[in-house]
Design a protein around this motif. Structure first.
Motif, PDB file in Angstrom:
ATOM      1  N   TYR A  45      -4.864   6.413  -1.500  1.00 32.43           N
ATOM      2  CA  TYR A  45      -3.548   5.507  -1.554  1.00 32.43           C
ATOM      3  C   TYR A  45      -3.845   4.174  -2.834  1.00 32.43           C
ATOM      4  O   TYR A  45      -4.656   4.106  -3.565  1.00 32.43           O
ATOM      5  CB  TYR A  45      -3.884   4.434  -0.230  1.00 32.43           C
ATOM      6  CG  TYR A  45      -4.978   3.298  -0.572  1.00 32.43           C
ATOM      7  CD1 TYR A  45      -5.022   2.437  -0.625  1.00 32.43           C
ATOM      8  CD2 TYR A  45      -6.272   3.738   0.674  1.00 32.43           C
ATOM      9  CE1 TYR A  45      -5.858   1.485  -0.357  1.00 32.43           C
ATOM     10  CE2 TYR A  45      -7.589   2.923   0.758  1.00 32.43           C
ATOM     11  CZ  TYR A  45      -7.091   1.679   0.137  1.00 32.43           C
ATOM     12  OH  TYR A  45      -8.650   0.688   0.066  1.00 32.43           O
ATOM     13  N   LYS A  54       1.310  -1.226   0.079  1.00 33.42           N
ATOM     14  CA  LYS A  54       0.023   0.261  -0.123  1.00 33.42           C
ATOM     15  C   LYS A  54       1.028   1.490  -0.271  1.00 33.42           C
ATOM     16  O   LYS A  54       1.540   1.020   0.612  1.00 33.42           O
ATOM     17  CB  LYS A  54      -0.871  -0.022   1.187  1.00 33.42           C
ATOM     18  CG  LYS A  54      -2.043   1.278   1.221  1.00 33.42           C
ATOM     19  CD  LYS A  54      -2.971   0.905   2.707  1.00 33.42           C
ATOM     20  CE  LYS A  54      -4.017   2.073   2.828  1.00 33.42           C
ATOM     21  NZ  LYS A  54      -4.476   1.636   3.642  1.00 33.42           N
ATOM     22  N   PRO A  88       1.029   4.679   0.422  1.00 31.81           N
ATOM     23  CA  PRO A  88      -0.084   6.384   0.661  1.00 31.81           C
ATOM     24  C   PRO A  88      -0.668   7.809  -0.648  1.00 31.81           C
ATOM     25  O   PRO A  88       0.847   7.726  -1.178  1.00 31.81           O
ATOM     26  CB  PRO A  88      -0.179   6.669   1.913  1.00 31.81           C
ATOM     27  CG  PRO A  88       1.173   6.450   1.957  1.00 31.81           C
ATOM     28  CD  PRO A  88       1.134   5.182   1.416  1.00 31.81           C
ATOM     29  N   SER A  89      -0.956   8.173  -0.936  1.00 33.51           N
ATOM     30  CA  SER A  89      -0.730   9.608  -1.441  1.00 33.51           C
ATOM     31  C   SER A  89       0.398  10.830  -0.966  1.00 33.51           C
ATOM     32  O   SER A  89      -0.185  11.113   0.525  1.00 33.51           O
ATOM     33  CB  SER A  89      -2.223  10.129  -1.831  1.00 33.51           C
ATOM     34  OG  SER A  89      -1.553  10.729  -3.124  1.00 33.51           O
TER      35      SER A  89
END
Length: 139
Positions: free
Chosen positions: A58, A7, A9-10
């Motif tokens: 994300y 994952k 994240p932005s």
């Protein structure tokens, strides 16, 4: 192939805070003017729209070779990483599932693209290239 999902994240840039600042100033105006119902309604709408986008944007590289792009409650797309042909840096102002202007545009299939803004662009692209070494990255 990955054995687990990764994952990313932005990245959150200053631009995402501008609408929030404007809405908070309007909120203060409502409260200062004694319009408490308007202030509560604005706060409720602001929270319902902004918070899910801010905290739920994300990008997940899944173990099955798919890229899941998630932004808020409504934007959810899945891209086959093997269909990605090119990744380019961009600062496009177009609407996208990205919380920063420091963005990547992923080109896939024949005419499709998606603009995203992972915090660690280099690691993100490297993980994509592990699955699909044919991805060209133009930084």
């Amino acid at each position: 192939m990955l054995n687990h999902a990764q994952k990313f994240p932005s990245k959150r840039g200053f631009v995402i805070f501008i609408p929030l600042i404007i809405l908070l100033l309007i909120e203060v105006g409502y409260i200062a003017g004694g319009r408490y119902i308007g202030a509560v309604l604005l706060l409720a709408v602001m929270s319902a729209v902004f918070l899910p986008v801010f905290f739920n944007t994300y990008y997940t590289i899944q173990s099955d070779g798919m890229l899941k792009v998630k932004c808020g409650m409504f934007f959810n797309t899945i891209v086959d990483i093997n269909s990605i042909t090119k990744v380019e840096d961009t600062h496009s102002i177009l609407s996208a599932p990205a919380l920063s202007m420091d963005r990547l545009e992923l080109f896939y299939n024949k005419f499709d693209s998606v603009v995203i803004s992972p915090q660690d662009k280099a690691a993100f692209v490297a993980e994509l290239q592990k699955i699909n070494p044919g991805i060209r990255y133009n930084s």
